[in-house]
Design a protein around this motif. Structure first.
Motif, short mmCIF file in Angstrom:
data_model
loop_
_atom_site.label_atom_id
_atom_site.label_comp_id
_atom_site.label_asym_id
_atom_site.label_seq_id
_atom_site.Cartn_x
_atom_site.Cartn_y
_atom_site.Cartn_z
N LEU A 1 51.25 76.71 82.81
CA LEU A 1 52.93 76.87 83.04
C LEU A 1 53.22 75.27 83.00
CD1 LEU A 1 53.60 79.15 85.65
CD2 LEU A 1 54.25 79.25 83.52
N VAL B 1 54.90 74.06 80.06
CA VAL B 1 56.35 74.27 79.77
C VAL B 1 57.50 73.07 80.26
CG1 VAL B 1 58.18 76.11 80.21
CG2 VAL B 1 55.91 76.61 79.85
N TYR C 1 62.17 78.91 78.25
CA TYR C 1 61.10 78.57 79.51
C TYR C 1 60.41 79.90 79.67
CZ TYR C 1 63.41 74.12 80.05
OH TYR C 1 63.74 72.77 79.80
N SER D 1 56.63 80.62 79.03
CA SER D 1 55.77 81.09 80.26
C SER D 1 55.24 82.37 79.96
CB SER D 1 56.80 81.12 81.46
OG SER D 1 57.20 79.74 81.62
#
Length: 218
Positions: free
Chosen positions: A93, A96, A120, A124
């Motif tokens: 993560l 991102v 996002y 994700s």
């Protein structure tokens, strides 16, 4: 005005290195799971990379906890960073956040808020889905009565789970595999709700602007 506190300066300096560490962790983990006949030397290299990535995240967390000065409150207000430190599968993560960091350095973000949220959430979902498929495949391969026999089966099951479809043709049978499945289910519901809610909000704003621009009747 940008935050110029010591913690903010530290976060700006470490965002890109931590994102690279996340990518290296995911690559090393994927190689170690998918390459069954990997020589012992390269298995050690993959293990060293994953441990080094964890060490970098631990150092970053400790430094930011120290610079923030909130003690236990830091854990509550930075729960995602705490989860990333405890649960290795969430480390991708961090990749991102690279886009947001780059945009902040070049001024105002180019994408609108709704587009950034959907971007996002989509990234994700892909990253967590891939990491979850690897983890489930690692636990299920070779297990008695396993229905997830190949990595393709694991990817198919992960996609169905994240989409909240749940065909039931394949499912994890090991305790750890089922525990990972619970996390993927929760993430799938949260990300699906974020995307659909943001998209619906964007449509409402578009229709509202069209109504405002429409000339009055009569």
């Amino acid at each position: 005005m940008d935050d110029d506190s010591p913690r903010a300066r530290w976060e700006r300096r470490t965002e890109l290195p931590l994102a690279v560490a996340s990518l290296a962790f995911l690559a090393a983990y994927a190689i170690s799971v998918l390459a069954r006949d990997l020589p012992g030397f390269w298995q050690g290299v993959c293990l060293a990379v994953t441990l080094a990535a964890w060490a970098l995240f631990a150092v970053d967390y400790a430094v930011r906890w120290r610079l923030d000065g909130q003690r236990l409150r830091f854990v509550r207000t930075h729960w995602l960073d705490t989860l990333v430190l405890v649960l290795p599968l969430l480390r991708p993560l961090r990749m991102v956040r690279v886009y947001e960091a780059v945009q902040r350095r070049h001024g105002r973000p180019r994408l609108a808020l709704h587009a950034r949220v959907m971007l996002y959430a989509g990234l994700s979902t892909v990253l967590l889905g891939f990491a979850g498929a690897l983890a489930v495949y690692q636990q299920e391969q070779g297990a008695p009565d396993a229905t997830v026999r190949t990595f393709g089966d694991s990817v198919w099951w992960t996609c169905a789970t994240l989409a909240t479809v749940g065909y039931g043709d394949v499912a994890p049978v090991t305790p750890v595999g089922r525990l990972i499945a619970v996390g993927i289910m929760a993430v799938g519901l949260a990300l699906l709700g974020a995307v659909t809610g943001t998209f619906a909000s964007w449509l409402l704003q578009v229709f509202a602007r069209e109504d405002d621009d429409r000339p009055p009747e009569g």
